[in-house]
Design a protein around this motif. Structure first.
Motif, PDB file in Angstrom:
ATOM      1  N   TRP A   1       0.817  -1.213   0.000  1.00 35.69           N
ATOM      2  CA  TRP A   1       0.000   0.000   0.000  1.00 35.69           C
ATOM      3  C   TRP A   1       0.849   1.261   0.000  1.00 35.69           C
ATOM      4  O   TRP A   1       0.510   2.253  -0.650  1.00 35.69           O
ATOM      5  N   GLU A   2       1.976   1.241   0.695  1.00 31.69           N
ATOM      6  CA  GLU A   2       2.811   2.439   0.781  1.00 31.69           C
ATOM      7  C   GLU A   2       3.345   2.880  -0.575  1.00 31.69           C
ATOM      8  O   GLU A   2       3.724   4.039  -0.757  1.00 31.69           O
ATOM      9  N   GLU A   3       3.402   1.969  -1.537  1.00 30.19           N
ATOM     10  CA  GLU A   3       3.935   2.298  -2.853  1.00 30.19           C
ATOM     11  C   GLU A   3       2.912   2.935  -3.779  1.00 30.19           C
ATOM     12  O   GLU A   3       3.248   3.336  -4.895  1.00 30.19           O
ATOM     13  N   MET A   4       1.666   3.050  -3.322  1.00 29.32           N
ATOM     14  CA  MET A   4       0.620   3.488  -4.228  1.00 29.32           C
ATOM     15  C   MET A   4       0.703   4.977  -4.580  1.00 29.32           C
ATOM     16  O   MET A   4       0.779   5.832  -3.711  1.00 29.32           O
ATOM     17  N   VAL A   5       0.701   5.245  -5.857  1.00 28.75           N
ATOM     18  CA  VAL A   5       0.423   6.564  -6.449  1.00 28.75           C
ATOM     19  C   VAL A   5      -0.642   6.260  -7.493  1.00 28.75           C
ATOM     20  O   VAL A   5      -0.349   5.633  -8.512  1.00 28.75           O
ATOM     21  N   ILE A   6      -1.867   6.674  -7.247  1.00 31.01           N
ATOM     22  CA  ILE A   6      -3.019   6.176  -8.004  1.00 31.01           C
ATOM     23  C   ILE A   6      -3.517   7.237  -8.980  1.00 31.01           C
ATOM     24  O   ILE A   6      -3.637   8.408  -8.624  1.00 31.01           O
ATOM     25  N   GLN A   7      -3.824   6.799 -10.191  1.00 31.99           N
ATOM     26  CA  GLN A   7      -4.489   7.690 -11.136  1.00 31.99           C
ATOM     27  C   GLN A   7      -5.879   7.143 -11.437  1.00 31.99           C
ATOM     28  O   GLN A   7      -6.032   5.992 -11.857  1.00 31.99           O
ATOM     29  N   GLU A   8      -6.897   7.977 -11.217  1.00 34.02           N
ATOM     30  CA  GLU A   8      -8.274   7.596 -11.503  1.00 34.02           C
ATOM     31  C   GLU A   8      -8.559   7.847 -12.984  1.00 34.02           C
ATOM     32  O   GLU A   8      -8.253   8.917 -13.508  1.00 34.02           O
ATOM     33  N   VAL A   9      -9.161   6.849 -13.648  1.00 39.34           N
ATOM     34  CA  VAL A   9      -9.438   6.979 -15.078  1.00 39.34           C
ATOM     35  C   VAL A   9     -10.862   6.532 -15.383  1.00 39.34           C
ATOM     36  O   VAL A   9     -11.426   5.674 -14.704  1.00 39.34           O
TER      37      VAL A   9
ATOM     38  N   ALA B   1      -0.362   2.835  -9.845  1.00 38.53           N
ATOM     39  CA  ALA B   1      -1.660   2.158  -9.865  1.00 38.53           C
ATOM     40  C   ALA B   1      -2.651   3.002 -10.645  1.00 38.53           C
ATOM     41  O   ALA B   1      -2.570   4.234 -10.658  1.00 38.53           O
ATOM     42  N   ILE B   2      -3.593   2.312 -11.287  1.00 43.01           N
ATOM     43  CA  ILE B   2      -4.738   3.010 -11.867  1.00 43.01           C
ATOM     44  C   ILE B   2      -5.985   2.563 -11.130  1.00 43.01           C
ATOM     45  O   ILE B   2      -6.045   1.456 -10.583  1.00 43.01           O
ATOM     46  N   GLU B   3      -6.950   3.449 -11.079  1.00 41.69           N
ATOM     47  CA  GLU B   3      -8.246   3.122 -10.493  1.00 41.69           C
ATOM     48  C   GLU B   3      -9.308   3.381 -11.550  1.00 41.69           C
ATOM     49  O   GLU B   3      -9.487   4.525 -11.995  1.00 41.69           O
ATOM     50  N   LEU B   4      -9.982   2.312 -11.974  1.00 45.94           N
ATOM     51  CA  LEU B   4     -11.026   2.437 -12.971  1.00 45.94           C
ATOM     52  C   LEU B   4     -12.316   2.895 -12.306  1.00 45.94           C
ATOM     53  O   LEU B   4     -12.756   2.294 -11.324  1.00 45.94           O
ATOM     54  N   MET B   5     -12.901   3.958 -12.833  1.00 41.16           N
ATOM     55  CA  MET B   5     -14.249   4.290 -12.413  1.00 41.16           C
ATOM     56  C   MET B   5     -15.162   3.118 -12.786  1.00 41.16           C
ATOM     57  O   MET B   5     -14.797   2.281 -13.597  1.00 41.16           O
ATOM     58  N   PRO B   6     -16.351   3.003 -12.184  1.00 44.22           N
ATOM     59  CA  PRO B   6     -17.156   1.782 -12.343  1.00 44.22           C
ATOM     60  C   PRO B   6     -17.301   1.357 -13.807  1.00 44.22           C
ATOM     61  O   PRO B   6     -17.546   2.181 -14.692  1.00 44.22           O
ATOM     62  N   VAL B   7     -17.172   0.047 -14.023  1.00 42.15           N
ATOM     63  CA  VAL B   7     -17.212  -0.494 -15.388  1.00 42.15           C
ATOM     64  C   VAL B   7     -18.411  -1.397 -15.618  1.00 42.15           C
ATOM     65  O   VAL B   7     -18.560  -1.957 -16.713  1.00 42.15           O
ATOM     66  N   ASN B   8     -19.265  -1.566 -14.609  1.00 39.35           N
ATOM     67  CA  ASN B   8     -20.371  -2.511 -14.780  1.00 39.35           C
ATOM     68  C   ASN B   8     -21.472  -1.925 -15.663  1.00 39.35           C
ATOM     69  O   ASN B   8     -21.552  -0.713 -15.867  1.00 39.35           O
ATOM     70  N   ALA B   9     -22.330  -2.819 -16.172  1.00 31.99           N
ATOM     71  CA  ALA B   9     -23.302  -2.469 -17.203  1.00 31.99           C
ATOM     72  C   ALA B   9     -24.288  -1.408 -16.737  1.00 31.99           C
ATOM     73  O   ALA B   9     -24.790  -1.444 -15.612  1.00 31.99           O
ATOM     74  N   PHE B  10     -24.596  -0.478 -17.645  1.00 30.56           N
ATOM     75  CA  PHE B  10     -25.501   0.634 -17.392  1.00 30.56           C
ATOM     76  C   PHE B  10     -26.405   0.811 -18.609  1.00 30.56           C
ATOM     77  O   PHE B  10     -26.141   0.245 -19.687  1.00 30.56           O
TER      78      PHE B  10
END
Length: 568
Positions: A103-111, A136-145
């Motif tokens: 966790w300490e290594e995380m630098v996250i980009q939200e996409v 790290a990347i963080e995907l905004m929700p990808v589930n069906a809409f």
């Protein structure tokens, strides 16, 4: 055995549906005869058919009503179409030995996957993201809409990746590619509500929701009911184990309103992902420090960090920024020293009601800090970024605080290129729902002075217009190269000097030294002292530090300056 969704076996597939409000349910499989389903006393319907991966199916509840599987692993024809059986064991992983990153290594980009061209489009962007120093990347929700585009928070089938983004295997290939590059991958999951288009649960399982508990989206999900509890826990396990995500961000858990559910879920997820670095992060408006401990959740998005810095950078004090308009430098000092700013005090934006719990005992890494994210841009009427709202020099200084401070930094796509394009609220609804969403969006902003006039509100982009989606694609700003150089420099310093010392870091306190200036100190895990001085206000002298700065931006003590010292 999982409770929800189809169970694929060598001789066929078993289908299950919790429909306690119905006496009869029929399984329909494309190209096959319909199969009556057997009901048990708890309202579970079950049937087995001699079909395998790729079979399309749905459930018939009445002559005029067929519904998809709420736990479908894929859809064909959108959220109103056929569900599809998926064999999750068929994908050949290229990185089977990957166990994640600490966790300490995380630098996250939200996409946002849709604005980047789907799962394959995100994968194409990964080498540049990794080269910059993001881990790290963080995907905004990808589930069906409903429809083919959505900003992410109107999903209705939590187990099925959105068709317009790509297939389940394409999502796995994205995760696989990230792991090849050393990137962790997080997924934002929404367990507090369902979107308005394609949610059929109320037609056969009204007990899925608690009508007596209000949320901004209707009745709260009834996670105290065993089938509902399992629905969400099994969903989380699917993303972590079948797709090999490295962590989950749980959206707005304050709207779930059930801490026992959150804690039980976290414990089960930990137990069933043992041996991997799996990270669980909350969004919780309640600033509930009790949820943040190693057995439960790693961290919480620290809205307080964003909100107070937004006030200091832009001077905006309306809506929820009113909670941070008084003595913002002192509030920032508390945030840097103790994590949350609101730790039980009354909040003007919450009608004076107490908000938060004491957090000074928590490690700085229990907080995810950010200057921007999807909410803080997308919830603005015009979707403006800080590059258009704040002084450039001040923003550069605040960026240094974000990336060199000991809280875990989160970026939003485009930040690293100084993007000036908006990120707007966008949907793909039709007919009456489209009208309701458009007008509802405009009414939301009637309380703001700039949009008090109905004519002014017409300038707010129509969420359903394709142009609104197209405008939300992040484009490099006019000084993209300078921003990339800054991010690259700061992230190299973070990797070389901050991350190796981050575990075990404790605060040594922080103080306001001016109306827009703070100085904060931490003892790092190896005993080194990290000091950061930031000034976003009138010129003021920075303290004398017996060490050489590892980074400095702007003339010391002047508006838009920051200095960072590390003394071993």
């Amino acid at each position: 055995m999982t409770t929800w969704g189809p169970a694929l076996a060598g001789d066929g597939t078993t289908f299950r549906l919790w429909a306690p409000d119905r006496d009869r349910v029929t399984l329909e499989i494309a190209g096959c005869d319909a199969v009556p389903m057997t009901r048990d006393p708890e309202g579970w319907f079950e049937a087995t058919a001699s079909v395998g991966a790729g079979a399309r199916y749905r459930f018939r509840l009445a002559d005029d009503l067929t519904v998809p599987d709420p736990a479908a692993r894929a859809q064909d024809g959108g959220v109103h179409g056929w569900s599809v059986v998926v064999d999750h064991d068929a994908y050949a992983w290229r990185t089977p030995e990957w166990r994640g990153r600490p966790w300490e290594e995380m630098v996250i980009q939200e996409v946002h996957v849709g604005t980047l061209g789907g799962f394959a489009g995100v994968a194409d962007n990964l080498p540049a993201i990794a080269a910059l120093g993001i881990t790290a990347i963080e995907l905004m929700p990808v589930n069906a809409f409903g429809g083919t585009r959505n900003w992410g928070y109107d999903g209705v089938l939590p187990y099925a990746p959105a068709e317009s983004y790509g297939t389940p295997d394409a999502l796995k290939a994205l995760v696989d590619r990230a792991h090849e590059l050393g990137l962790a991958v997080f997924l934002d999951v929404v367990y507090n509500h369902f979107g308005p288009d394609g949610n059929y649960l109320g037609a056969y399982a009204q007990g899925f929701f608690n009508a007596d508990v209000d949320t901004p989206w209707g009745g709260a999900v009834a996670v105290d009911q065993a089938p509902v509890h399992r629905f969400f826990v099994e969903n989380a396990l699917m993303w972590l184990n079948e797709y090999r995500f490295d962590g989950l961000r749980f959206d707005a858990v304050h709207a779930i309103g059930n801490d026992d559910f959150l804690d039980a879920m976290a414990i089960e997820l930990r137990a069933k992902t043992e041996g991997r670095h799996v990270h669980l992060v909350l969004e919780n408006e309640g600033n509930d420090a009790d949820r943040l401990h190693p057995a439960a959740f790693d961290a919480q998005w620290n809205d307080d960090f964003h909100n107070v810095l937004h006030v200091l950078l832009t001077g905006e004090t309306s809506a929820y920024y009113a909670d941070f308009s008084d003595r913002p430098a002192e509030r920032l000092a508390r945030c840097l020293s103790e994590g949350f700013i609101y730790q039980g005090e009354g909040s003007p934006n919450h009608d004076g009601k107490p908000r938060g719990k004491p957090s000074a005992h928590l490690a700085p890494t229990a907080f995810v800090a950010f200057l921007q994210n999807h909410d803080q841009i997308g919830n603005r009427a015009m979707g403006e970024r800080l590059t258009l709202l704040a002084d450039r020099q001040k923003l550069r200084a605040a960026t240094a605080l974000l990336l060199l401070g000991p809280q875990i930094p989160l970026l939003f796509m485009g930040d690293e290129q100084g993007s000036e394009t908006p990120f707007l609220f966008f949907t793909d609804f039709h007919d009456e729902l489209a009208d309701a969403v458009r007008e509802g969006r405009r009414k939301e902003f009637a309380k703001f002075a700039a949009f008090a006039d109905p004519e002014a509100r017409k300038a707010i982009p129509d969420p359903n217009a394709h142009a609104t989606f197209h405008q939300s694609r992040a484009q490099p700003g006019p000084d993209a190269a300078a921003w990339q150089d800054l991010y690259r420099t700061l992230l190299k310093i973070r990797h070389d000097a901050i991350i190796p010392r981050l575990r075990g870091t404790t605060s040594l306190g922080a103080e306001a030294i001016g109306e827009g200036a703070v100085v904060a100190r931490w003892q790092m895990g190896d005993g080194a002292i990290l000091t950061i001085a930031l000034n976003l206000g009138e010129p003021i002298a920075f303290p004398e530090i017996d060490a050489v700065p590892i980074f400095a931006e702007g003339e010391p003590g002047h508006t838009g300056s920051v200095a960072v010292w590390l003394k071993s």
